[in-house]
Motif scaffolding. Structure first.
Motif, PDB file in Angstrom:
ATOM      1  N   PHE A 196       0.823  -1.198   0.000  1.00 18.55           N
ATOM      2  CA  PHE A 196       0.000   0.000   0.000  1.00 18.55           C
ATOM      3  C   PHE A 196       0.863   1.257   0.000  1.00 18.55           C
ATOM      4  O   PHE A 196       0.539   2.236  -0.684  1.00 18.55           O
ATOM      5  CB  PHE A 196      -0.953   0.031   1.193  1.00 18.55           C
ATOM      6  CG  PHE A 196      -1.786   1.273   1.231  1.00 18.55           C
ATOM      7  CD1 PHE A 196      -2.780   1.474   0.284  1.00 18.55           C
ATOM      8  CD2 PHE A 196      -1.553   2.270   2.165  1.00 18.55           C
ATOM      9  CE1 PHE A 196      -3.537   2.636   0.278  1.00 18.55           C
ATOM     10  CE2 PHE A 196      -2.301   3.429   2.172  1.00 18.55           C
ATOM     11  CZ  PHE A 196      -3.296   3.618   1.224  1.00 18.55           C
ATOM     12  N   LYS A 197       1.975   1.276   0.732  1.00 14.48           N
ATOM     13  CA  LYS A 197       2.882   2.428   0.719  1.00 14.48           C
ATOM     14  C   LYS A 197       3.463   2.623  -0.683  1.00 14.48           C
ATOM     15  O   LYS A 197       3.579   3.759  -1.171  1.00 14.48           O
ATOM     16  CB  LYS A 197       4.004   2.240   1.739  1.00 14.48           C
ATOM     17  CG  LYS A 197       3.559   2.327   3.184  1.00 14.48           C
ATOM     18  CD  LYS A 197       4.738   2.467   4.131  1.00 14.48           C
ATOM     19  CE  LYS A 197       5.582   1.214   4.171  1.00 14.48           C
ATOM     20  NZ  LYS A 197       6.726   1.364   5.109  1.00 14.48           N
ATOM     21  N   ALA A 236      -8.555  -0.355  -3.034  1.00 12.43           N
ATOM     22  CA  ALA A 236      -7.491  -1.341  -2.858  1.00 12.43           C
ATOM     23  C   ALA A 236      -7.013  -1.354  -1.410  1.00 12.43           C
ATOM     24  O   ALA A 236      -6.735  -2.419  -0.840  1.00 12.43           O
ATOM     25  CB  ALA A 236      -6.336  -1.039  -3.805  1.00 12.43           C
ATOM     26  N   LYS A 237      -6.913  -0.172  -0.802  1.00  9.17           N
ATOM     27  CA  LYS A 237      -6.513  -0.088   0.602  1.00  9.17           C
ATOM     28  C   LYS A 237      -7.511  -0.821   1.492  1.00  9.17           C
ATOM     29  O   LYS A 237      -7.120  -1.562   2.415  1.00  9.17           O
ATOM     30  CB  LYS A 237      -6.404   1.371   1.034  1.00  9.17           C
ATOM     31  CG  LYS A 237      -5.984   1.537   2.492  1.00  9.17           C
ATOM     32  CD  LYS A 237      -5.946   2.991   2.910  1.00  9.17           C
ATOM     33  CE  LYS A 237      -5.556   3.133   4.384  1.00  9.17           C
ATOM     34  NZ  LYS A 237      -5.540   4.552   4.815  1.00  9.17           N
ATOM     35  N   LYS A 238      -8.813  -0.631   1.231  1.00 11.17           N
ATOM     36  CA  LYS A 238      -9.831  -1.311   2.023  1.00 11.17           C
ATOM     37  C   LYS A 238      -9.711  -2.827   1.878  1.00 11.17           C
ATOM     38  O   LYS A 238      -9.872  -3.571   2.849  1.00 11.17           O
ATOM     39  CB  LYS A 238     -11.223  -0.844   1.588  1.00 11.17           C
ATOM     40  CG  LYS A 238     -11.555   0.584   1.999  1.00 11.17           C
ATOM     41  CD  LYS A 238     -12.956   0.966   1.574  1.00 11.17           C
ATOM     42  CE  LYS A 238     -13.275   2.411   1.984  1.00 11.17           C
ATOM     43  NZ  LYS A 238     -14.632   2.821   1.554  1.00 11.17           N
ATOM     44  N   VAL A 259      -7.851  -8.054   4.193  1.00 10.20           N
ATOM     45  CA  VAL A 259      -6.982  -9.232   4.149  1.00 10.20           C
ATOM     46  C   VAL A 259      -6.081  -9.279   5.384  1.00 10.20           C
ATOM     47  O   VAL A 259      -5.880 -10.350   5.982  1.00 10.20           O
ATOM     48  CB  VAL A 259      -6.137  -9.221   2.858  1.00 10.20           C
ATOM     49  CG1 VAL A 259      -5.078 -10.316   2.906  1.00 10.20           C
ATOM     50  CG2 VAL A 259      -7.029  -9.410   1.631  1.00 10.20           C
ATOM     51  N   ILE A 260      -5.537  -8.135   5.780  1.00 10.65           N
ATOM     52  CA  ILE A 260      -4.662  -8.077   6.961  1.00 10.65           C
ATOM     53  C   ILE A 260      -5.427  -8.515   8.206  1.00 10.65           C
ATOM     54  O   ILE A 260      -4.927  -9.303   9.029  1.00 10.65           O
ATOM     55  CB  ILE A 260      -4.092  -6.654   7.137  1.00 10.65           C
ATOM     56  CG1 ILE A 260      -3.074  -6.354   6.028  1.00 10.65           C
ATOM     57  CG2 ILE A 260      -3.427  -6.508   8.506  1.00 10.65           C
ATOM     58  CD1 ILE A 260      -2.643  -4.899   5.982  1.00 10.65           C
ATOM     59  N   LYS A 261      -6.655  -8.008   8.382  1.00 13.42           N
ATOM     60  CA  LYS A 261      -7.463  -8.378   9.542  1.00 13.42           C
ATOM     61  C   LYS A 261      -7.774  -9.878   9.541  1.00 13.42           C
ATOM     62  O   LYS A 261      -7.757 -10.526  10.593  1.00 13.42           O
ATOM     63  CB  LYS A 261      -8.758  -7.569   9.553  1.00 13.42           C
ATOM     64  CG  LYS A 261      -8.568  -6.102   9.899  1.00 13.42           C
ATOM     65  CD  LYS A 261      -9.903  -5.357   9.889  1.00 13.42           C
ATOM     66  CE  LYS A 261      -9.718  -3.905  10.297  1.00 13.42           C
ATOM     67  NZ  LYS A 261     -11.012  -3.145  10.263  1.00 13.42           N
ATOM     68  N   SER A 262      -8.045 -10.424   8.360  1.00 16.06           N
ATOM     69  CA  SER A 262      -8.338 -11.849   8.254  1.00 16.06           C
ATOM     70  C   SER A 262      -7.129 -12.684   8.650  1.00 16.06           C
ATOM     71  O   SER A 262      -7.248 -13.696   9.363  1.00 16.06           O
ATOM     72  CB  SER A 262      -8.770 -12.180   6.816  1.00 16.06           C
ATOM     73  OG  SER A 262      -8.943 -13.565   6.654  1.00 16.06           O
ATOM     74  N   ASN A 281      -7.771   7.538  -8.046  1.00 18.15           N
ATOM     75  CA  ASN A 281      -7.709   7.632  -6.587  1.00 18.15           C
ATOM     76  C   ASN A 281      -8.759   6.762  -5.915  1.00 18.15           C
ATOM     77  O   ASN A 281      -8.517   6.208  -4.838  1.00 18.15           O
ATOM     78  CB  ASN A 281      -7.863   9.089  -6.150  1.00 18.15           C
ATOM     79  CG  ASN A 281      -6.644   9.924  -6.490  1.00 18.15           C
ATOM     80  OD1 ASN A 281      -5.573   9.393  -6.732  1.00 18.15           O
ATOM     81  ND2 ASN A 281      -6.807  11.238  -6.518  1.00 18.15           N
ATOM     82  N   ALA A 282      -9.916   6.646  -6.523  1.00 20.13           N
ATOM     83  CA  ALA A 282     -10.961   5.794  -5.954  1.00 20.13           C
ATOM     84  C   ALA A 282     -10.505   4.338  -5.953  1.00 20.13           C
ATOM     85  O   ALA A 282     -10.752   3.597  -4.994  1.00 20.13           O
ATOM     86  CB  ALA A 282     -12.257   5.951  -6.744  1.00 20.13           C
TER      87      ALA A 282
END
Length: 260
Positions: free
Chosen positions: A90-91, A129-131, A136-139, A123-124
């Protein structure tokens, strides 16, 4: 790539080495009279040592292959997904989307319409993509905390987020690689190698810095400090110093006509 006897050029390029296959050629729907050259996976060190001039670039010319002097040729660089966590990815994406004028300069695209067609800044899309990465990270965190030993052992900690459109600056649709699509086609060796150097520099710059330090001036300074590793990239900055200074004066400016 364009040219007269494209089958002959493709044959020579595909059989560049008699003892190891380094590249192959295939048709591409974006090209009206040409073919795409695909290289086998290489480390950055192998890229630095590989003789691109002898393998491909020597065929360039008005009566040979053309790439830069067309309106539909590009260079796409893939990075192994296992090199990224979702946070790092993401960065990496955010920097590219944040500093659109710098990306336009580095891409060497002749017109923003080329980016709009083949690597559209959206940008949208970036926010969505960030969401998806956050989901995925939370999962994965839930699996690490609550999953069975078997589930934890099979968990992939590198980025596995596959999302969105193909025709964006960083394509996330491939299962095994991340594809950077911003670059204009180029058969001049310095410009060709500059693109690899940029991707390598941005990878490490975004990996090793927190998001609040991901600034255009810091990135240019990082590249300057690594002159030996990024010789062609620094030569490009020096050659385009006037344009680079204007970009750094207003780093968040958006090129006129860019659809984002």
């Amino acid at each position: 790539m364009f040219g007269g006897d494209k089958e002959g050029y493709a044959e020579e390029i595909s059989h560049y080495s008699s003892y190891e296959e380094y590249c192959y050629c295939k048709n591409d729907g974006s090209l009206s009279n040409g073919f795409e050259v695909c290289f086998m996976p290489m480390t950055y060190q192998a890229v630095q040592k590989f003789n691109f001039e002898d393998a491909v670039l020597r065929f360039r010319g008005r009566r040979g292959l053309q790439s830069y002097n067309t309106d539909n040729c590009g260079i796409h660089i893939h990075i192994n997904r296992e090199a990224f966590t979702d946070h790092h990815l993401f960065k990496f994406i955010s920097f590219i989307h944040e500093f659109k004028s710098l990306m336009y300069l580095i891409s060497q695209r002749k017109a923003v319409s080329e980016l709009n067609s083949y690597a559209k800044f959206n940008n949208a899309w970036k926010d969505r993509a960030k969401k998806e990465m956050t989901r995925v990270i939370k999962s994965k965190k839930r699996t690490l905390q609550q999953g069975t030993n078997n589930e934890r052992s099979q968990l992939k900690l590198h980025s596995t987020t596959t999302y969105g459109d193909k025709y964006v600056p960083v394509n996330l649709r491939h299962r095994n690689t991340i594809e950077v699509r911003i670059f204009k086609g180029n058969l001049a060796e310095t410009g060709f190698r500059k693109n690899f150097e940029f991707v390598d520099a941005l990878y490490y710059f975004t990996r090793d810095n927190p998001i609040y330090k991901l600034q255009a001036k810091r990135f240019i300074q990082y590249c300057t400090d690594e002159k030996k590793r990024y010789r062609n990239l620094n030569n490009f900055f020096a050659t385009n110093n006037d344009r680079l200074e204007k970009v750094l004066q207003f780093p968040l400016a958006v090129p006129e006509g860019l659809a984002y």
